[in-house]
Design a protein around this motif. Structure first.
Motif, PDB file in Angstrom:
ATOM      1  N   ALA A  27       0.806  -0.978  -0.206  1.00 18.22           N
ATOM      2  CA  ALA A  27      -0.300   0.201  -0.214  1.00 18.22           C
ATOM      3  C   ALA A  27       0.705   1.337  -0.346  1.00 18.22           C
ATOM      4  O   ALA A  27       2.041   0.917  -0.490  1.00 18.22           O
ATOM      5  N   ASP A  28       0.441   2.848  -0.314  1.00 23.60           N
ATOM      6  CA  ASP A  28       0.834   3.226  -0.188  1.00 23.60           C
ATOM      7  C   ASP A  28       0.637   3.997   1.337  1.00 23.60           C
ATOM      8  O   ASP A  28       0.455   3.942   2.288  1.00 23.60           O
ATOM      9  N   PRO A  29       2.547   4.026   1.931  1.00 20.30           N
ATOM     10  CA  PRO A  29       2.415   4.194   3.457  1.00 20.30           C
ATOM     11  C   PRO A  29       1.883   5.559   3.982  1.00 20.30           C
ATOM     12  O   PRO A  29       1.513   5.304   5.782  1.00 20.30           O
ATOM     13  N   ARG A  30       1.831   6.400   3.084  1.00 24.76           N
ATOM     14  CA  ARG A  30       1.041   7.887   3.602  1.00 24.76           C
ATOM     15  C   ARG A  30      -0.326   7.212   4.005  1.00 24.76           C
ATOM     16  O   ARG A  30      -0.976   8.249   5.315  1.00 24.76           O
ATOM     17  N   LEU A  31      -0.728   6.174   3.324  1.00 23.81           N
ATOM     18  CA  LEU A  31      -1.904   5.913   4.104  1.00 23.81           C
ATOM     19  C   LEU A  31      -2.132   5.270   5.321  1.00 23.81           C
ATOM     20  O   LEU A  31      -2.791   5.269   6.278  1.00 23.81           O
ATOM     21  N   TYR A  32      -1.179   5.317   6.043  1.00 23.59           N
ATOM     22  CA  TYR A  32      -0.417   4.683   7.394  1.00 23.59           C
ATOM     23  C   TYR A  32      -0.298   5.933   7.906  1.00 23.59           C
ATOM     24  O   TYR A  32       0.684   5.122   9.030  1.00 23.59           O
ATOM     25  N   ALA A  33      -0.448   7.195   7.632  1.00 25.11           N
ATOM     26  CA  ALA A  33       0.199   8.242   8.351  1.00 25.11           C
ATOM     27  C   ALA A  33       1.746   7.825   8.747  1.00 25.11           C
ATOM     28  O   ALA A  33       2.532   8.180   9.363  1.00 25.11           O
TER      29      ALA A  33
END
Ligand SMILES: [Zn+2]
Lengths: 382, 138
Positions: free
Chosen positions: A116-122
């Protein structure tokens, strides 16, 4: 607890790979099996909660079941999705919104590790760019440290995985149904030290459904109700050692599984010594070992002797992942926890055939754990 | 060919003695890495830049023996992939997750002393060498 909740039907679409069959279609099959098990009709269901990672709108399953206009909520909560849909279905009954409710899970993942895009996990983007946004690596670090701190051997990891495959052979709904020896597991490619390929579960496909009702109406559907004594969900607190953490504070605390477990025992008025059959999140063999202690079934480090003594086997003192767990079933995220409930209900009814836990088990336990630090527990009893 | 950091603001660069750049809550004192604008302990919005120690002790570790899914991973893949170590190093006021220069688990031990280095990671489309931070036994 304000109102007792009974499980009156469970249904499963097998877990594995099913080319040409959609997640929604698998969901409908699981629902039909759960309703048949309960002797109920879809039109009797007054509220539904469906969990999925891959399907944005699992409520679209009504197109295959019947457009009855009921409130239908889609749920996603990582690996604890099924614990959340089960909790919400139970609460809808407690609130008086429904007398009969259903929790559903369905998923259809591609092979290989989740991404996933790490930014989606803060998390920052660079954390993914450099290759640290990898869930399996977290599990490797956690069990490696645990083995160092508490004296768990590589052989014990392999024994736990081997037990999972062996139980999968006895489960016609499992994905992996071939036994693997301790030696074969240790010799498979190292993915994240100390975890080898065959010590990990795989994302796969499948669906499950659980029909719940007010306990005082359970006799309408079944002679063998199983009561949902507790269902809890917790997230990580500061200081827990959790997946996708670019840093950790110096202060340390227990993980969300411990919090969810303690709350569930309190809610149920049941302790770990009362539990007869156990389903734990075994994303990898190390997680099953750690989760045994986190859920109160042993002290840290006792797993080494318990595994050597066969305590986790179907005939042992702590029968764990009797249907093969995630190791043998894989993980369709939305459905995984309802598969655990399905297994516990069949065990408590004495319907598990070759993999039946002996001695008429009366209390069952399920636990989920996943990114970014979410856990769910349920306790069921006859 | 320039040596460019994998991201701006995560370590002091260019520098002969680079340091990781974190943040510290001026209300409760917790230290984070990388820096963030609000505090994960007390929710304060008062975070100040805080440079981390260059040495610490290995708290947890594993190996990354297969190429991580790409995207987001942008490093060498396929036959170019070289397994790397990953771990947390305790730096006194925070534990930081990091690449390790050592990928042989037999050469790593919980509690061993580690120090920060900046290492080549990949070459970008303009021919620059992209560098990242790592810790090595010392
Ligand atoms: Zn603070």
């Amino acid at each position: 607890m304000s109102m007792d909740i009974a499980v009156v039907g469970v249904g499963l679409h097998p877990f594995g790979r099913f080319p040409g069959v959609s997640a929604i279609e698998m969901g409908a099959i699981a629902i039909r099996r759960a309703l048949a098990d309960a002797g109920a009709e879809w039109r009797d269901v007054q509220a539904a909660f469906a969990g999925s990672y891959e399907v944005d709108n699992p409520d679209a399953v009504v197109a295959l079941m019947g457009l009855t206009g009921i409130p239908f909520t889609n749920v996603y909560n990582g690996c604890a999705t099924a614990a959340s849909s089960l909790t919400m279905a139970a609460n809808s009954i407690r609130l008086g919104d429904a007398d009969l409710a259903i929790a559903i899970g369905m998923d259809k993942h591609l092979p290989g590790a989740f991404s996933a895009d790490p930014r989606l996990y803060a998390c920052p983007s660079w954390y993914g760019e450099v290759g640290q946004f990898v869930t399996t690596k977290f599990f490797g670090m956690k069990i490696n440290k645990y083995m160092h701190d508490h004296g768990i051997s590589h052989s014990t990891l392999a024994k736990v995985a081997s037990k999972g495959y062996r139980n999968g052979v006895l489960n016609p709904n499992a994905f992996r149904r071939k036994p693997l020896s301790e030696e074969e597991i240790l010799a498979s490619p190292m993915l994240n030290y100390p975890l080898t390929q065959y010590m990990f579960c795989s994302p796969d496909e499948g669906a499950a459904a659980v029909v719940l009702c007010r306990a005082d109406q359970a006799h309408r559907y079944t002679d063998t109700p199983v009561y949902l004594r507790a269902t809890t969900v917790r997230t990580r607190r500061l200081g827990a050692f959790e997946v996708h953490s670019p840093w950790l504070p110096i202060e340390e605390t227990v993980g969300p599984t411990v919090d969810a477990s303690r709350a569930a025992y309190e809610m149920a008025g049941i302790g770990p010594n009362d539990v007869d059959v156990i389903q734990l999140q075994d994303t990898d063999a190390g997680a099953e070992i750690i989760h045994l202690a986190e859920n109160g079934f042993c002290a840290d480090g006792e797993q080494e002797q318990l595994v050597a003594d066969g305590a986790l086997e179907i005939g042992g003192s702590l029968p764990t992942n009797t249907d093969g767990g995630l190791i043998a079933n894989g993980e369709p995220i939305g459905a995984s926890g309802l598969r655990q409930v399905h297994e516990v209900v069949l065990q408590l009814r004495g319907q598990c055939g070759d993999r039946q836990v002996p001695g008429n088990p009366k209390v069952g336990y399920t636990q989920l754990y996943g990114a970014p630090g979410t856990a769910g527990v349920s306790i069921l009893s006859v | 060919m320039a040596r460019v950091p994998v991201a701006e603001g995560i370590f002091t660069w260019p520098s002969d003695d680079p340091q990781l750049v974190g943040s510290r809550c001026t209300d409760c004192g917790i230290v984070t890495f990388p820096s963030q604008q609000s505090c994960p302990r007390c929710a304060s919005m008062s975070m100040a830049e805080h440079l981390l120690a260059r040495r610490g002790r290995l708290w947890a570790f594993t190996t990354q023996s297969f190429p991580p899914p790409s995207p987001p991973y942008s490093g060498p893949s396929g036959k170019e992939f070289v397994p790397f170590g990953v771990g947390y190093v305790e730096l006194g006021d925070v534990k930081v997750e990091t690449h390790l220069t050592v990928a042989d688990p037999d050469a790593l031990q919980h509690g061993m002393e580690m120090e920060l280095v900046v290492v080549p990671f990949r070459t970008d489309d303009d021919g620059n060498e992209v560098v990242t931070f790592a810790f090595r036994p010392c």
